[in-house]
Design a protein around this motif. Structure first.
Motif, PDB file in Angstrom:
ATOM      1  N   UNK A  91       0.837  -1.192   0.000  1.00 32.37           N
ATOM      2  CA  UNK A  91       0.000   0.000   0.000  1.00 32.37           C
ATOM      3  C   UNK A  91       0.880   1.253   0.000  1.00 32.37           C
ATOM      4  N   UNK A 183     -12.503  12.277   2.067  1.00 30.82           N
ATOM      5  CA  UNK A 183     -11.620  12.344   3.226  1.00 30.82           C
ATOM      6  C   UNK A 183     -11.385  10.988   3.868  1.00 30.82           C
ATOM      7  N   UNK A 184     -12.180   9.979   3.507  1.00 32.75           N
ATOM      8  CA  UNK A 184     -11.920   8.654   4.061  1.00 32.75           C
ATOM      9  C   UNK A 184     -11.537   7.676   2.963  1.00 32.75           C
ATOM     10  N   UNK A 258       3.598   9.525   8.801  1.00 37.78           N
ATOM     11  CA  UNK A 258       2.574   8.796   9.546  1.00 37.78           C
ATOM     12  C   UNK A 258       1.463   9.711  10.021  1.00 37.78           C
ATOM     13  N   UNK A 259       1.503  10.950   9.612  1.00 34.91           N
ATOM     14  CA  UNK A 259       0.488  11.868  10.102  1.00 34.91           C
ATOM     15  C   UNK A 259      -0.659  12.027   9.107  1.00 34.91           C
ATOM     16  N   UNK A 262      -3.184   9.217   8.921  1.00 32.62           N
ATOM     17  CA  UNK A 262      -3.954   9.084  10.139  1.00 32.62           C
ATOM     18  C   UNK A 262      -5.122  10.066  10.136  1.00 32.62           C
ATOM     19  N   UNK A 263      -4.930  11.194   9.477  1.00 31.78           N
ATOM     20  CA  UNK A 263      -5.967  12.224   9.502  1.00 31.78           C
ATOM     21  C   UNK A 263      -6.882  12.112   8.291  1.00 31.78           C
ATOM     22  N   UNK A 265      -7.985   9.517   5.346  1.00 25.11           N
ATOM     23  CA  UNK A 265      -7.843   8.168   4.825  1.00 25.11           C
ATOM     24  C   UNK A 265      -8.793   7.221   5.516  1.00 25.11           C
ATOM     25  N   UNK A 266      -8.622   5.951   5.206  1.00 24.34           N
ATOM     26  CA  UNK A 266      -9.599   4.987   5.696  1.00 24.34           C
ATOM     27  C   UNK A 266      -9.055   4.143   6.827  1.00 24.34           C
ATOM     28  N   UNK A 267      -8.085   4.663   7.575  1.00 25.52           N
ATOM     29  CA  UNK A 267      -7.540   3.996   8.761  1.00 25.52           C
ATOM     30  C   UNK A 267      -6.654   2.807   8.436  1.00 25.52           C
ATOM     31  N   UNK A 268      -6.535   2.443   7.176  1.00 32.07           N
ATOM     32  CA  UNK A 268      -5.591   1.367   6.870  1.00 32.07           C
ATOM     33  C   UNK A 268      -4.188   1.938   7.024  1.00 32.07           C
ATOM     34  N   UNK A 269      -3.300   1.157   7.637  1.00 28.05           N
ATOM     35  CA  UNK A 269      -2.006   1.696   8.014  1.00 28.05           C
ATOM     36  C   UNK A 269      -1.078   1.891   6.830  1.00 28.05           C
TER      37      UNK A 269
END
Ligand code: ATP
Ligand code: ATP
Ligand code: MG
Ligand code: MG
Lengths: 315, 327, 269, 363, 327
Positions: A91, A183-184, A258-259, A262-263, A265-269
C-alpha cells in the motif's frame, strides 16, 4: 622601476595567515579537515545508528514477556511477511509511487512555465506560490484539507453548486480508491500527499528546466520536430535528472509519513504508522526495525539508479 | 528561376530596437550568400526570420516563392547550423544527426544508415556512438552540419558556425564548407562578423549595419569598391583618408586606400613609422602622415624600417577609391 | 534567448491551475483564522471574528513554542551552512578517496523517510547517553538540513570558476584573503537560498522532532497538540497565518537576491 | 527504587507524561489552571510532555526522564510488568482516603496488593449517536457492529465509527459476552484463542461498515460534524463538546455495558524528583483539580466528593452526564496478558496489536 | 643582467601525461616573449609553473635569479592575465583593478586613485563603477591587464588574452599590448596558439609541441628558417613538399615553401587549381602538383584562375628551405 621590487616577497607574518598557508599547501590535509565533521556526524553516528537499528531487526520479541531477545533470528522477518504487513508495504510503496508520478506530472507545467515563460512579477508570483506552502505549517495544511475533502466539506459543496455531485459520487463509487467520502478514501490521502510534497518536486524540476538551453528547442523545431516531439525528445529527457531528484523527496517523504494517513484516509495503516506503532508499542522494536529495512532498501536502489542518471547534480 | 529567399521591406523591431529595418533582399537558389556586419547589426535576426523563429514586424518573406507568413519553423524546409552548435547533449552523435529523420517517422535502421552517410560526408565516419561532449570544437561543428544537411533542406542557414574555432581549424573548415556547398548545390546563407571569412567563402555578400543592408555585391565589389566609409572601414582594414590628403576629390570627401597599396618610395610624402609588426609574409607598419594614422603592408622580402624612423611613402592614384557621403 | 515569448494556452492553464492548487488551501487557513467557530470547523464558516488574533497574542505557550522553533531553526541552519559549505567545497574542488561516498552520505538523511532518521537518531542519543534538549533537536534538524545547503553550494561552486581563486592568489591574496574577499561573496547568494530552505524545513518539521525532542515543544509539536485538543482551534490557523505573513518578505528578498546571483555567480565564460 | 518511606523537601521540578488537556496551566483558558498554584505552593516546576496514545506513553516511560504518567489501564500493567513504575506509599498521600473505594484496589494499578499509583480520572466509552438519526437512544452496540437500517431509513454503512486502538478488541468481546454466551467470555481482556477469533470475526464485519476509525478526539468531532457519522464508541468529552457546538448528539451506555478507561498517576521507577511527584499526587486528589478537570475533560473524578463539594466547577449533574453513575456497567481497560485463569492462557496484547492492524487493513 | 625567468630541466607530469617535459629556457628581462604551440602542448602549464600554481615534478625555476621552489603564488611578484580574464564578478571594475593593492593593505582612497591611474593606462578612465558583466570582451581584457599591471609586477604572464575577441578587436588589442609593453619596459610572457599573433608581437618565440620546445628564436628566424617540418607547418601555413618535387636536397628530405613564394609562370610546372578563395588583397589558390597539395597566394591585382583550371607555377630556389629530419 622594474628593478626595484623583489621578484619574490618574504612570507607574511601572523599566525592565522601562516596556518591557512600551511593548509593550502597541504591540500590533502585541508580536504581531510573539511570533510571530517560531516564524516564523523553522518558517517559514524548517523550511519552507525542506522546499522544498529538494522541489527535489531534480526532480534525477536519474546512472546511471553514481550521483551526483546538479543539473539540472531529471522523470525521477525517472518512476521514482516505476514499478509497484513505485506499489505502495508505494498500500500505504502504504491501510494509513494503514485504520489511521485502525479507530482511529476503536476509539477511539470508549473516548473516549465516558471522557468521558461514567467517574467517579472509573474516569476515572483510563481516563486512565492511554491515557497508559501513550504512555509505554512504542515499540520495546519493537513487539517485544512480535511475540511476541503469532508463529506460536508468544501469540495462537495463546490460540486453541488456546479450540479456535479453525480460525478463525484461516481468517482467515490470506484473500487479501492473510492470510499464514503474523499476524506476517508485513498484518493483523499493521495491528494493531500500530493499537495504537501508538490513543492519538493517543483523546485529541482524548475532548476533542471532553467538549465535546458532554449537553443536546443529551437534546434529541434528547426529540424522539423513539432512542439510535442520537442517536448518528448528534448525537454523531457533533459529535465529527467531534476525530476528524479524531486522524486527522491516525494517518494521518501510519502514513504515515511505517519500523520497524513492518520488524519485523511480509511484507517488502513501506512508504513510510517506501522513503524511508529511497533516502535511505540512498548517495544516490538525488532519488527519496527524490520519495517524500516524496506524503505532503506527501496531508497537505496532508488538512489543508486538516480545517481547513475545524474540526479544528484540536480537536487 | 525563383529566388531561394526573398525579403520585401522586412522589419523586425524589439520594442525600440530596430533589429532589422526595412530590408529588401533576394538570395539566389544555389548560391553561397554571406551576411557580414558588426555585432548587433541584425544578422542573426535575419537568419531567425528565415528559419521561422521570429516573425517580421512588417514586410514579407518568401521562400522559393511561397510566403512564409505564420509558417512555424518545423514546417519550413530550411535547416540551421547554430553558432554554438546546439547539439542535443543527451544523444550520441548518430542520434543527433538522425534527429530530423526521427521526427519525420523514419525507422531506426534506415535513419541510422542515413546518419552514417551524412557523417561520412563531413568526414566523421565512426564517430556515431560518441556523445557530443566528447568531441572537439571542429568535430561538433561538423556534426551540426551533418544534422542540418541530412534533411536535404532547400536552404542551409549558418550562424557564425566557425566563430568558436581556432584559426587553424577555422581555415580548414572554411575550405570544407565551400567544397560541400559546391558539391551539394544547396543554398547556403552564412552569418559572420569576420570579413575575411565572408569574402573568401561567399558568392555574394550583404554588409549589415544597424539593421540595414549597407552594400550588397560580390566579394570583389565589396572589397574594391566599398560604397561607404563604413564598408571600407569594416571590410578589410582600409585606410580612410580625407580627400585633401589623398589628393583627389573635393574637400570634405573621403577616399579609401588599402594598406597593401601603400609603398615605400623615396619620391613620396614624408611620414613617421609609429609601429612595426612582423606577420611572416608581410610586415605591417603603422604610420603617421600629416596627422593621419595609416597602416601599410610591406612585403617581407623588403627591409622594413624600425619604429620611429622617418620614411617616404606613395601610392598610385588608381588605388584610391572615392567614397560616397555617409547616409 | 528564446523569442517565442507566448506560452501555449494549455500550458498556461495547467500552470495556473497548479498555482491555484498550491495556494487555495493557504487561503483557507487564512479564512478560518477568522472563523467564529471554536472547536471544529465547518463549511461555510458560520461567522467571522478577529478575536482569535487577540487570544493568540495572549497565549504564552505560542510564544514559547515559536521562540524555540526559531532558535532551533536558526542554529540548525547555521550548523548546516557551515558543514554543508565545507563539504561542498571539498567535494567540488578536489577529488579524493570517498568523495562519492560523501555525496551519497549527505543525501541519505533526506532520502530516507523521516521516521527512520528519527528513530535511529533517538537510539544513537540513547546509546551515547545524550540527554534530550534543544541541542538534540538541533542535531536532528541539522542532519537533514545539510543536504539542502550542500546542494546549493555545490552547484554554485561548480559554476564559480576556479580561475577566480587562482586570480586572487596571483594578485597577492593569501588563503584567508581569498576566502573572505572572493569565495564568500561569490557563494553568498547560494548560501542564502540554501539557508532559507533549510530554515523552512527545520521550522516546520514534526516527524524527526517527535523523536529527538525531550519534553520541549517546538511550534509544529505545539500545533500537533493543539490540533488534537479541540479547543480554540482558530488559534492554530492564526499562528500559521502569522508565520506565512511574516516570512513572505524574507522570501521575496531572497528571491531578488538569488535572482541577481544567477548572473554574478557564473564567471564570464 | 524502593518505595519512599517519608516525604522530603521538593526537588524543584516534576515532569509528567500526560494526555493532552490533562495538565492545564491556564494557557488555553485562564479559568482552567491547576498548575500555577501547585508550583507556587510546592516550589516544584511542572513540565508536561503530552502523549496521544497509551502506546506512546509506554514508550516515553521506557525512555525515562519522566517522573509521573497519567496511564490508562491498557498501559499501566505493561508499565508495572516492565518495572517502569514504582510502588506507591499511600501513607504519604493524606487524601488517599477520599479516593473512590471502587478504585482504590483496582486491578489495573494494584498487583498482589501493592499500589502502583494514584487513581486520577475515569470515564466510560459511551455510544455517541446523532439524535436526528436515532430519535430513540439505541439500546445495543449492534448499531456499530452489524449492518442494519437505522431509524432514519438509511443503512449504517459508512456512518459508524470505531476506536482505532487494539484495545477496541475488548469492545467486540464485550458485545459477544452478551450475544454469544456460548463462547464463555468472562472478561473482555482475558480471551482464549477461540474467543479471540470470534471477536476478530466480529471486527471484520465491522470493518465493512466503518469508513475511518477514530484516533483522536478532534478527528471524531470533525467526523460527526462533517462526515455524516451518526454512531460510534466515544468519550463523554466529545459528546459534551459537540453538544455545546449545537450538533444534535447524545450518548448512552447500551445494555451490553461498556468498556471504559481509568487513568492512574504512576511514579517512574527511576524518578529523579519523587518528593515533588508525591506532592503532585496529593495535589491531584485534594485540590479543585479533580473537579475542574472533570469539567474540562468530560471525565469522572476519582474523588467522588469533587462532584459535590463545590471545590471546583463540577456539579452532581455534570458528573452524572460524564458517567458517574455507570461505574458498574463498565469493564475498565487493562492490558491483556497471557497469564489468566482460562486453561491454555489468553492472547497477549502484542498479538492484539498486530491482529487489529490486520483487521483494519482488511485482513 | 639576470634573466627574468629561467627554466632548468623543468618537467611537470600529470600521471602519465607529460604536460611539460625537460624544458630549458631563459626569458630575458624586459623582453616580449611568446610561447606558441598547438592545443595541449604545455604552454599554459609553463605559465602556471612561473606563476606558482603548479610545482615542477623535476627541475628548477628561477625568477630573477631567485629559486621559486615552494613559493606560493601570492608571494611571487608575477601577475597573470587569464585566458577568460577571471574578473571578480561581485566587484566593480575599480575594485577588480585595486584588488592587488587591497590585499596588500593599502587604504581605500589611495588604491582607488591608483586604480584610476591604471585604468587610464588601458584607456578605460570612467569605467570604474561598472560591473564586469557590463563590459565588452575587449574592455574586460583591458581591465584584466590593468589589474595585473597595478601591482607593478616584474613579469606579466598573458594566457591567450585575445583568444575570445573577434578579429577586428584582436588586431587593435595586439597593437595596444605591444605599445604598453614597450612603454613600461616590463617582461611580458604571452601564450598563444595563433602564429600570427606570436610573430607580430614577440621579440622572441618558443614553439612548443608535446611539452617540449621545438624551436626558439626571433619571429623572422622561426618564420624563415623553421627548424623542422612541424614548425614549418605550424608557423604560417607552409607547403611542405618532398625534396624530389622541390628540386633540391636528397630524396627522403623535405623542403618548405611559403604560399606567397609560389607565382604563376608560363614557364613553370603544370598544376591544377582545386579551389579559389578571395581574401581581399590576395587570392588563395589550392593546387595539385604531381600528387602534392599546395596552396599559393596570388596578389589581388593579378587575375586569379578559376577552380579546375590548369596553370603553370614556379618559385625561386632561394625561397625553398630544406628541413632537418624530424626528431
Ligand atoms: N529577443 C530580442 N529582444 C530584444 N532585443 C533583441 C532580441 N534579439 C535581438 N535583439 C536586438 O536586436 C539587435 C540585433 O541583434 P542580432 O542578434 O540580430 O545581431 P547580430 O548581428 O547577430 O549580432 P552578433 O554578431 O553579436 O550576433 C541587437 O541590438 C539585439 O540586442
Ligand atoms: N591538472 C591537470 N591534470 C591532468 N592533466 C593536465 C592538467 N593540466 C594540464 N594537463 C594536461 O597537460 C597537457 C598540457 O596542457 P596545457 O593546458 O599546458 O596545454 P596548452 O598548451 O595550454 O593547450 P591549450 O592551447 O589547449 O590551452 C594536456 O594534455 C592537458 O590535458
Ligand atoms: Mg548573431
Ligand atoms: Mg592553455
Amino acid at each position: 622601476m622594474s628593478t626595484e621590487a623583489p621578484a619574490i616577497f618574504a612570507p607574511r607574518p601572523g599566525l592565522l595567515p601562516r596556518l591557512a598557508d600551511r593548509l593550502l599547501r597541504r591540500p590533502r590535509m585541508f580536504v581531510f579537515l573539511m570533510v571530517l565533521p560531516i564524516t564523523l556526524w553522518l558517517g559514524i553516528v548517523y550511519v552507525g545508528a542506522l546499522i544498529a537499528l538494522l541489527i535489531q531487526s534480526f532480534f525477536s520479541i519474546d512472546e511471553f514477556s514481550g521483551m526483546v531477545v538479543r539473539e540472531f533470528t529471522l523470525k521477525t522477518y517472518g512476521e514482516l511477511l505476514r499478509p497484513a504487513n505485506l499489505d502495508i508495504l505494498l500500500r505504502t510503496v504504491v501510494m509513494a509511487g503514485a504520489v511521485t508520478l502525479a507530482a511529476a506530472v503536476m509539477a511539470f507545467p508549473i516548473a516549465y512555465f516558471a522557468a521558461r515563460y514567467a517574467r517579472g512579477i509573474w516569476k515572483a508570483l510563481f516563486y512565492v506560490g511554491v515557497m508559501l506552502p513550504l512555509w505554512s505549517s504542515y499540520l495546519v495544511k493537513v487539517y485544512a484539507w480535511k475540511l476541503v475533502l469532508a463529506k460536508e466539506g468544501i469540495l462537495n459543496w463546490i460540486f453541488a453548486k456546479l450540479h456535479l455531485t453525480w460525478a463525484l459520487d461516481a468517482f467515490l463509487g470506484l473500487p479501492v480508491i473510492g470510499g464514503n467520502s474523499l476524506s476517508v478514501s485513498y484518493a483523499g490521502t493521495f491528494l493531500v500527499f500530493l499537495y504537501i510534497w508538490l513543492p519538493y518536486m517543483i523546485m529541482p524540476l524548475q532548476a533542471a528546466l532553467v538549465r535546458v538551453p532554449p537553443g536546443l528547442i529551437e534546434a529541434a523545431a528547426d529540424l522539423g520536430a513539432h512542439p510535442g516531439q520537442s517536448f518528448r525528445m528534448i525537454i523531457l529527457p533533459l529535465a529527467l535528472p531534476g525530476m528524479v531528484a524531486g522524486s527522491i523527496f516525494t517518494f521518501s517523504l510519502t514513504l515515511g509519513d505517519y500523520i497524513v494517513p492518520q488524519i485523511i484516509g480509511n484507517s488502513r495503516l501506512f508504513l510510517g504508522q506501522a513503524v511508529y506503532l511497533q516502535h511505540g508499542t512498548a517495544g516490538n522494536i525488532p519488527l519496527a526495525a524490520a519495517f524500516t529495512v524496506v524503505p532503506i532498501v527501496v531508497m537505496g536502489l532508488y538512489l543508486w539508479g538516480a545517481r547513475r542518471m545524474g540526479a544528484f547534480d540536480a537536487l | 528561376m525563383t529566388d531561394a529567399v526573398t525579403f520585401r521591406g522586412v522589419s523586425r523591431h524589439f520594442g525600440d530596437v530596430r533589429a532589422v529595418d526595412r530590408v529588401d533582399l533576394a538570395i539566389r537558389d544555389g548560391e553561397f550568400f554571406a551576411m557580414l556586419g558588426p555585432s548587433g547589426s541584425g544578422k542573426t535576426t535575419c537568419l531567425r526570420l528565415i528559419a521561422g523563429f521570429e516573425q517580421p514586424t512588417a514586410g514579407e518573406i518568401e521562400i522559393f516563392g511561397t510566403s512564409a507568413r505564420g509558417v512555424p519553423p518545423y514546417l519550413r524546409n530550411v535547416n540551421t547550423v547554430f553558432q554554438n552548435y546546439a547539439l542535443f547533449p543527451h544523444m550520441n552523435v548518430r542520434d543527433n544527426v538522425a534527429f530530423g529523420l526521427r521526427v519525420r517517422g523514419m525507422g531506426r535502421r534506415e535513419r541510422h544508415a542515413a546518419a552514417e552517410e551524412a557523417l561520412a560526408l563531413v568526414e566523421l565516419s565512426g564517430f556515431g556512438a560518441r556523445r557530443a561532449g566528447e568531441l572537439s570544437g571542429g568535430q561538433r561543428q561538423r556534426v551540426a552540419l551533418a544534422r542540418a544537411l541530412i534533411n536535404r533542406p532547400r536552404v542551409v542557414l549558418l550562424d557564425e558556425p566557425l566563430g568558436a574555432l581556432d584559426l587553424k581549424l577555422r581555415e580548414q573548415m572554411q575550405e570544407e564548407l565551400r567544397a560541400l556547398q559546391a558539391r551539394l548545390g544547396l543554398t547556403f546563407v552564412l552569418v559572420t562578423h569576420d570579413q575575411d571569412e565572408a569574402l573568401s567563402l561567399a558568392d555574394r555578400v550583404a554588409v549589415f549595419a544597424e539593421g540595414r543592408i549597407r552594400q550588397l555585391g560580390t566579394p570583389a565589389q565589396i572589397y574594391r569598391r566599398p560604397a561607404s566609409r563604413f564598408v571600407a572601414d569594416f571590410v578589410g582594414s582600409s585606410n580612410v583618408i580625407p580627400a585633401e590628403v589623398a589628393g583627389i576629390g573635393a574637400p570634405g570627401q573621403w577616399a579609401s586606400l588599402r594598406p597593401e597599396d601603400i609603398r615605400l618610395d623615396p619620391a613620396g610624402q614624408a611620414a613617421r613609422v609609429t609601429g612595426r609588426f612582423f606577420h611572416g609574409r608581410v610586415t605591417k607598419l603603422t604610420l603617421e602622415l600629416r596627422g593621419q594614422r595609416l597602416s601599410a603592408l610591406i612585403p617581407a622580402q623588403q627591409a622594413a624600417p624600425e619604429a620611429g624612423a622617418e620614411v617616404r611613402i606613395a601610392w598610385s592614384p588608381e588605388h584610391l577609391h572615392l567614397l560616397e557621403a555617409e547616409a | 534567448m528564446p523569442s517565442e515569448r507566448r506560452p501555449p494556452l494549455a500550458l498556461t492553464l495547467a500552470a495556473a491551475a497548479g498555482l491555484v492548487f498550491l495556494l487555495a488551501p493557504i487561503a483557507l487557513i487564512f479564512l478560518y483564522a477568522f472563523s467564529s467557530e471554536e472547536k471544529s470547523f465547518q463549511w461555510p464558516p458560520p461567522g467571522f471574528t478577529v478575536k482569535w488574533i487577540g487570544v493568540t497574542l495572549h497565549r504564552p505557550d505560542v510564544w514559547q513554542a515559536l521562540g524555540l522553533s526559531l532558535k532551533v531553526a536558526a542554529i540548525s541552519t547555521v550548523v548546516a551552512l557551515v558543514l554543508g559549505t565545507l563539504t561542498a567545497a571539498a567535494v567540488s574542488r578536489s577529488r579524493f578517496f570517498g568523495r562519492e561516498a560523501i555525496s551519497l552520505l549527505v543525501i541519505l538523511p533526506i532520502a530516507l523517510p523521516g521516521i527512520i532518521t528519527g528513530i535511529s537518531l533517538r537510539s544513537a542519543f540513547a546509546l551515547l547517553d545524550v540527554p534530550f534538549s534543544t541541542w538534540t533537536i538541533v542535531l536532528g534538524h541539522a542532519t537533514f538540513c545539510i543536504v539542502i545547503v550542500y546542494n546549493n553550494a555545490v552547484a554554485r561552486f561548480r559554476r564559480t570558476s576556479g580561475a577566480l581563486i587562482d586570480a586572487a592568489m596571483d594578485l597577492g591574496a593569501d588563503g584567508l584573503q581569498t576566502f573572505r574577499m572572493v569565495i564568500l561573496p561569490n557563494i553568498a547568494t547560494a548560501l542564502l537560498a540554501g539557508g532559507m530552505l533549510a530554515f523552512a524545513l527545520s521550522f516546520d518539521e514534526v516527524i524527526v522532532t517527535t523523536f529527538t525532542a525531550g519534553n520541549q515543544t517546538t511550534l509544529p509539536i505545539w500545533m500537533l497538540e493543539e490540533l488534537v485538543r479541540p479547543r480554540q482551534r482558530p488559534v492554530t490557523n492564526v499562528v500559521a497565518m502569522a508565520v506565512v505573513i511574516v516570512t513572505i518578505l524574507p522570501i521575496l528578498a531572497a528571491y531578488y537576491l538569488t535572482r541577481d546571483g544567477a548572473q554574478t555567480a557564473g564567471s564570464d565564460k | 527504587a524502593d518505595m519512599l518511606k517519608s516525604l522530603g523537601p521538593g526537588e524543584g521540578s516534576v515532569s509528567i507524561v500526560a494526555w493532552p488537556g490533562y495538565i492545564e496551566r491556564g494557557e488555553t483558558d485562564p479559568a482552567y489552571d491547576w498548575v500555577t498554584k501547585f508550583e507556587a505552593a510546592s516550589g516544584c516546576k511542572v513540565e508536561v510532555k503530552t502523549a496521544n496514545t497509551s502506546d506512546e506513553m509506554v514508550a516515553l516511560m521506557n525512555e525515562g526522564g519522566f517522573d509521573l504518567v497519567t496511564a490508562s489501564g491498557d498501559a499501566s500493567l505493561r508499565l508495572i510488568a516492565g518495572k517502569r513504575v514504582q510502588p506507591i506509599n499511600t501513607a504519604l498521600i493524606p487524601d488517599w482516603d477520599k479516593v473512590d473505594d471502587r478504585l482504590k484496589d483496582a486491578p489495573w494499578h494494584t498487583v498482589k496488593g501493592v499500589h502502583y499509583g494514584t487513581p486520577f480520572m475515569w470515564g466510560p466509552n459511551v455510544l455517541m449517536y446523532n439524535t436526528e438519526a436515532f430519535p430513540e437512544p439505541p439500546t445495543s452496540w449492534n448499531v456499530v457492529f452489524q449492518e442494519m437500517t437505522l431509524p432514519d431509513g438509511k443503512s449504517n454503512k459508512g456512518r459508524v465509527q470505531a476506536y482505532d486502538g487494539p484495545i477496541y478488541i475488548a469492545d467486540a468481546a464485550l458485545y459477544l459476552m452478551a450475544h454469544q454466551p456460548e463462547l464463555g467470555i468472562t472478561s473482555p481482556y482475558e480471551l482464549t484463542e477461540d474467543q479471540y477469533a470470534a471477536a476478530l470475526d466480529l471486527l471484520r464485519t465491522q470493518r465493512t461498515l466503518v469508513s475511518r476509525y477514530w484516533h483522536d478526539a478532534m478527528i471524531q468531532i470533525d467526523d460527526f460534524k462533517n462526515e455524516g457519522v451518526v454512531a460510534s464508541s466515544s468519550w463523554p468529552f466529545m459528546v459534551n463538546l459537540l453538544a455545546a457546538d449545537g450538533v444534535p448528539v447524545a450518548s448512552v451506555i447500551p445494555q451490553e455495558g461498556a468498556t471504559g478507561w481509568a487513568d492512574t498517576l504512576m511514579l517512574h521507577s527511576e524518578s529523579e524528583h519523587p518528593n515533588c511527584a508525591y506532592m503532585f499526587m496529593e495535589h491531584a486528589l485534594n485540590s479543585n483539580l479533580q473537579s475542574d478537570l472533570s469539567v474540562w475533560f468530560g471525565a469522572v473524578p476519582a474523588v467522588p466528593a469533587a462532584c459535590t463539594d463545590g471545590s471546583g466547577m463540577q456539579t452532581e449533574e455534570g458528573c452524572a452526564a460524564n458517567g458517574a453513575g455507570d461505574f458498574d456497567k463498565i469493564k475498565f481497560w487493562q492490558t491483556p496478558v497471557s497469564q489468566c485463569d482460562a486453561e491454555g492462557g489468553c492472547v497477549p496484547y502484542y498479538r492484539w496489536v498486530s491482529d487489529y492492524i490486520g483487521v483494519i487493513g482488511g485482513r
